[in-house]
Design an enzyme around this catalytic site. Structure first.
Site, PDB file in Angstrom:
ATOM      1  N   ASP A  44      62.863  61.004 110.899  1.00 36.38           N
ATOM      2  CA  ASP A  44      63.014  60.043 111.999  1.00 36.38           C
ATOM      3  C   ASP A  44      64.454  59.520 112.041  1.00 36.38           C
ATOM      4  OD1 ASP A  44      62.848  58.399 109.801  1.00 36.38           O
ATOM      5  OD2 ASP A  44      61.295  57.078 110.612  1.00 36.38           O
ATOM      6  N   SER A  45      65.281  59.995 111.092  1.00 34.71           N
ATOM      7  CA  SER A  45      66.729  59.767 111.185  1.00 34.71           C
ATOM      8  C   SER A  45      67.271  60.351 112.487  1.00 34.71           C
ATOM      9  CB  SER A  45      67.448  60.386 109.979  1.00 34.71           C
ATOM     10  OG  SER A  45      67.049  61.735 109.810  1.00 34.71           O
ATOM     11  N   ASP A  83      58.415  63.703 109.961  1.00 34.68           N
ATOM     12  CA  ASP A  83      58.270  62.272 109.686  1.00 34.68           C
ATOM     13  C   ASP A  83      57.279  61.630 110.649  1.00 34.68           C
ATOM     14  OD1 ASP A  83      59.467  60.947 107.584  1.00 34.68           O
ATOM     15  OD2 ASP A  83      61.446  60.893 108.526  1.00 34.68           O
ATOM     16  N   LYS A 113      55.437  63.348 106.572  1.00 39.23           N
ATOM     17  CA  LYS A 113      55.979  62.390 105.599  1.00 39.23           C
ATOM     18  C   LYS A 113      55.788  60.976 106.149  1.00 39.23           C
ATOM     19  CE  LYS A 113      60.645  61.708 104.837  1.00 39.23           C
ATOM     20  NZ  LYS A 113      60.769  60.285 105.234  1.00 39.23           N
ATOM     21  N   GLU A 115      56.370  56.602 105.019  1.00 35.98           N
ATOM     22  CA  GLU A 115      57.066  55.690 104.111  1.00 35.98           C
ATOM     23  C   GLU A 115      56.108  54.653 103.524  1.00 35.98           C
ATOM     24  OE1 GLU A 115      60.417  53.946 106.127  1.00 35.98           O
ATOM     25  OE2 GLU A 115      61.267  55.895 106.649  1.00 35.98           O
ATOM     26  N   GLU A 182      64.419  57.300  97.748  1.00 34.85           N
ATOM     27  CA  GLU A 182      65.708  57.031  98.412  1.00 34.85           C
ATOM     28  C   GLU A 182      66.399  55.789  97.832  1.00 34.85           C
ATOM     29  OE1 GLU A 182      65.612  57.144 102.692  1.00 34.85           O
ATOM     30  OE2 GLU A 182      67.665  56.381 102.864  1.00 34.85           O
TER      31      GLU A 182
HETATM   32  O1  KIV Z   1      64.491  60.457 108.256  1.00 39.21           O
HETATM   33  C1  KIV Z   1      65.077  61.033 107.340  1.00 39.21           C
HETATM   34  O2  KIV Z   1      66.021  61.815 107.536  1.00 39.21           O
HETATM   35  C2  KIV Z   1      64.626  60.765 105.981  1.00 39.21           C
HETATM   36  C3  KIV Z   1      65.508  61.231 104.880  1.00 39.21           C
HETATM   37  C4  KIV Z   1      66.691  60.363 104.798  1.00 39.21           C
HETATM   38  C5  KIV Z   1      64.772  61.343 103.602  1.00 39.21           C
HETATM   39  O3  KIV Z   1      63.615  60.167 105.797  1.00 39.21           O
END
Ligand code: KIV
Length: 275
Positions: A44-45, A83, A113, A115, A182
């Site tokens: 989600d970056s 994500d 993924k 969090e 992280e």
């Molecule tokens: O969203 C992302 O790119 C991440 C990484 C920084 C692990 O969660």
């Protein structure tokens, strides 16, 4: 050969390292895949590096599905992890399973993924029971940036370190096949890695993790809004791209581009008939 959750389990058993990079589009995914990277994270970056937000809070399920679809088409061998965006799983176990299912069905991800630690274990358990592999993410969790008070290193006090270790054990118990750690001190990440039977993937967590992940624009020097200390720049593509864009601009304006070799021809007698 396609990397799967079994590849991760084997790497843990054989103490070999796992590589992961983010990608958000087809052609980058293909390049990363062809370089032999084990896994691609559609992070989600993308909110930061693709969409220009200052954090990941505004990223939607539709954003994630759109980009995951593109990456999945380019990632023949790499395990694609998508994500789950902010508020797609925190609201309820039901929402978590439905949204994880969408990332698999519509995005064609191989895993999701999310969090959090102990507090998201009911969600992890339910998603895993639905047949969807889950990668957890502890330490600095960017979706909680407002609660954490900024992008700070996590787990530095005894209480915080103990909580992180307990969170790692809890997500493993809930069924996660891997956990991203992280912005955590190296010694703590190494200890967590030692205590876990699942793969730990570090980002700003030192060399003791079972694998590493970076945002590809960071490691290629393409994103200059902010660069965390843990990023190693493997190239300065941003500078190369700007130079190429400037040269293009000059050549368009001076009519040096396009040249003869970039141009289609036709017989003169055909064109003359049109005058
Ligand atoms: O969203 C992302 O790119 C991440 C990484 C920084 C692990 O969660």
């Amino acid at each position: 050969m396609k990397n799967t959750v079994l590849t991760f389990a084997k790497a843990k058993k054989e103490k070999t390292k796992v590589s992961m990079l983010t990608a958000y589009d087809y052609s980058t995914a293909k390049l990363i895949n062809d370089a032999g990277i084990n896994s691609i994270l559609v992070g989600d970056s993308l909110g930061n590096v693709m969409l220009g937000y200052e954090d990941t809070i505004s990223v939607t399920m539709e954003d994630m599905i759109h980009h995951t679809k593109a990456v999945s088409r380019g990632a023949k061998d790499a395990l694609v992890v998508a994500d789950m965006p902010f508020m797609s799983y925190q609201t309820s176990v039901y929402d978590a399973v439905v949204n994880a299912g969408r990332l698999m069905k519509e995005g064609r991800a191989n895993a999701v993924k999310l969090e959090g630690g102990r507090e998201v274990c009911p969600q992890i358990k339910a998603i895993v029971e639905a047949g969807i592999p889950v990668c957890a993410h502890i330490g600095l969790t960017p979706q909680s940036i407002n609660a954490l008070g900024g992008n700070k290193v996590q787990g530095k006090t005894e209480a915080a370190a103990r909580k992180l270790l307990e969170d790692a054990l809890a997500v493993q118990e809930a069924g996660a096949f891997a956990v991203v750690i992280e912005a955590v001190p190296e010694k703590l990440a190494a200890l967590i890695t030692e205590k876990l039977d699942i793969v730990t993937i570090g980002i700003g967590a030192g060399n003791g993790c079972d694998g590493q992940v970076l945002v590809y624009q960071d490691m290629l020097g393409m994103f200059s809004d902010f660069t965390p200390r843990f990023v190693k720049k493997y190239a300065s593509l941003g500078e190369l791209m700007t130079a190429a864009f400037q040269q293009y601009d000059e050549e368009v304006k001076s009519a040096a581009f396009p040249a003869a070799e970039h141009t289609y021809k036709m017989d003169d007698d055909v064109i003359e008939k049109l005058y």
